[in-house]
Design an enzyme around this catalytic site. Structure first.
Site, short mmCIF file in Angstrom:
data_model
loop_
_atom_site.label_atom_id
_atom_site.label_comp_id
_atom_site.label_asym_id
_atom_site.label_seq_id
_atom_site.Cartn_x
_atom_site.Cartn_y
_atom_site.Cartn_z
N LYS A 80 -8.41 -46.25 4.02
CA LYS A 80 -9.44 -46.23 2.99
C LYS A 80 -10.32 -45.00 3.17
O LYS A 80 -10.69 -44.65 4.29
CB LYS A 80 -10.27 -47.51 3.07
CG LYS A 80 -11.27 -47.69 1.94
CD LYS A 80 -11.95 -49.05 2.05
CE LYS A 80 -12.94 -49.28 0.92
NZ LYS A 80 -13.59 -50.61 1.02
N SER A 155 -13.81 -52.67 -3.40
CA SER A 155 -13.73 -51.22 -3.28
C SER A 155 -12.47 -50.72 -2.57
O SER A 155 -12.24 -49.51 -2.51
CB SER A 155 -14.97 -50.70 -2.55
OG SER A 155 -15.04 -51.20 -1.22
N SER A 179 -14.74 -56.65 -1.12
CA SER A 179 -13.95 -55.44 -1.30
C SER A 179 -12.53 -55.51 -0.76
O SER A 179 -11.72 -54.62 -1.03
CB SER A 179 -14.67 -54.24 -0.66
OG SER A 179 -15.85 -53.95 -1.36
#
Length: 473
Positions: A80, A155, A179
């Protein structure tokens, strides 16, 4: 070799160990899949193929020498883009950091690399992880593989899309208000928000806070357990990290799924929150299916009525801590919702924080007592189905206005405050073919037991086997 991408991470790790396939061949297959799929979906935003090739070759040499191999040996992974990666651009989805190349790895990257994973690049995220729609001014929007006109969630949206389309077999992520769980639901993969302290994260400006956590997503519970073996475990830099090593997750792989007979499951279709009719209809079968599996299912839910207010205060404090200095220097370069969160954090008084802390303690105690009566809580992972990618967030659900970009995700963020492990599992599809996930929540620190429960669900409800089939793949 592109069909290699469709094997599970567990299968691929075994194939590399048995020399049925090389790490370099698997890397080449993943790069080919990225070339074919990523231009349309925009999940992987920074690629380092030469660096990955060197690492894959080293992995193959280790196999040839008969070295002791980690559980993720030779498996490509994309991190990420909030996670620092030494020598690899880490943008945070922000123009402020568009060219930043850290000189250290984050703890998650350290552990995955030590377990043998091959870093292939970075996955897209909203600016500073703010919001559950993955877009930013550096790379643009990431699209849903089941319908590219829709959002993939966030996210950790880039990670979920990369997994769902076979660009990588494993992917890391993080979760504050949902997320890991939200994009898992929107993209039909498995997402685990582990217990507070189970997967420590460093660097960390709030190492004592349980609100945000690192974690993982995968295409199956077994693949998730494989990754959790590497991710879980204590770190002296994070005072709330739990002492158990990741070895305990091996039993998810080696033991039979949990026998659900007699397990006490509380089911709530909404947690007292507005939920879209499409989600309600898709998950209406869940309590009956759990009953067929032997669970004693009761309509019930913990009292989390004050969770929304508590979460807003604690989240705003986090954003002021993380982005307050940037706000003072370059506020015009920050996303509007990031500025709003910083300003909100500065507007609260010490009394506001004290009341939120006291309320949080009471909520945790209520959740503990609730799980004295139940083994699992089941509820929708997300209150809506995937929405148009151009829409930043849903401003209305089932006739109820959502005042802020956080409110529409309370089915996840309310659970965050309990500190309990929570999983988004593939469950169903709408008539339009959009995934809908169910969320399973376990008692405090019951991560392994929860995953064994989820594995039994996965075998009985194999919705996760339905892959996206849009023309680019």
């Amino acid at each position: 070799m592109s069909d290699l991408c469709d094997h599970s991470a567990v299968e691929l790790a075994s194939m590399i160990r048995q020399r049925e396939v090389s790490a370099r061949e698997l890397l080449d297959a993943c790069l080919a899949r990225i070339d074919a799929v990523n231009p349309r979906l925009n999940a992987v935003v920074t690629l380092v193929p030469d660096r990955a090739a060197e690492r894959a070759d080293e992995a193959d040499e280790a196999v040839a020498r008969g070295d002791e191999l980690g559980p993720l040996h030779g498996l490509p992974i994309a991190h990420k883009d909030l996670e620092p990666t030494a020598g690899i651009r880490t943008t945070m989805g922000s123009p402020i950091f568009a060219d930043w190349v850290p000189d250290i790895d984050g703890l998650v990257v350290e552990r995955l690399r030590a377990a043998g994973a091959v870093t292939i690049g970075k996955t897209n995220t909203p600016e500073f992880g703010a919001g559950s729609n993955t877009f930013n001014p550096v790379f643009g929007a990431t699209r849903n593989p089941y319908d590219p006109s829709l959002t993939c969630g966030g996210s950790s949206g880039g990670a979920a899309v990369a997994l769902a389309t076979g660009m990588v077999p494993i992917a890391d992520g993080s979760d504050m208000g949902g997320s890991l769980r939200n994009p898992a639901s929107f993209c039909n993969v498995v997402g685990l928000r582990p217990s507070a302290g189970r997967v420590p994260s460093w660097p960390n400006r709030a190492p004592w806070s349980p609100l945000a956590t690192a974690g993982a997503m995968a295409r199956s519970v077994d693949d998730l357990a494989l990754q959790m073996q590497a991710l879980a475990g204590p770190d002296h830099r994070i005072p709330i990290s739990l002492p158990q090593s990741g070895d305990s997750f091996a039993e998810v792989l080696t033991q039979q799924p949990a026998d659900l007979t007699g397990l006490r499951v509380a089911w709530t279709p909404d947690l007292g929150l507005p939920v879209d009719r499409a989600v309600r209809d898709a998950l209406a079968f869940v309590p009956d299916r759990l009953g067929e599996l032997g669970c004693d299912v009761v309509d019930d839910a913990p009292d989390l009525g004050d969770a929304g207010e508590i979460f807003q205060v604690l989240r705003a404090w986090h954003f002021e801590l993380a982005a307050g200095e940037l706000y003072d220097r370059v506020s015009e370069q920050l996303k509007e919702t990031v500025r709003w969160n910083v300003e909100l954090g500065r507007s609260f008084t010490l009394t506001d924080h004290a009341r939120a802390a006291a309320g949080h303690a009471d909520l945790v105690e209520r959740a503990r007592r609730f799980f004295g009566c139940y083994d699992v809580l089941a509820l929708p992972a997300v209150q809506v189905v995937p929405f148009p990618v151009e829409t930043e967030w849903p401003t209305e659900i089932d006739g109820t206005t959502m005042p802020t970009y956080v409110d529409w995700m309370r089915s996840c963020s309310d659970i965050t405050l309990t500190g309990c492990p929570a999983m988004s599992m593939p469950a169903a599809f709408t008539p339009d073919g959009l995934p809908v996930g169910v969320q399973f929540v376990g008692p405090p620190r019951s991560d392994v037991e929860l995953m064994r429960f989820a594995k039994a669900w996965e075998l009985a409800v194999p919705a996760g086997e339905r892959r996206a089939t849009f023309g680019a793949i």
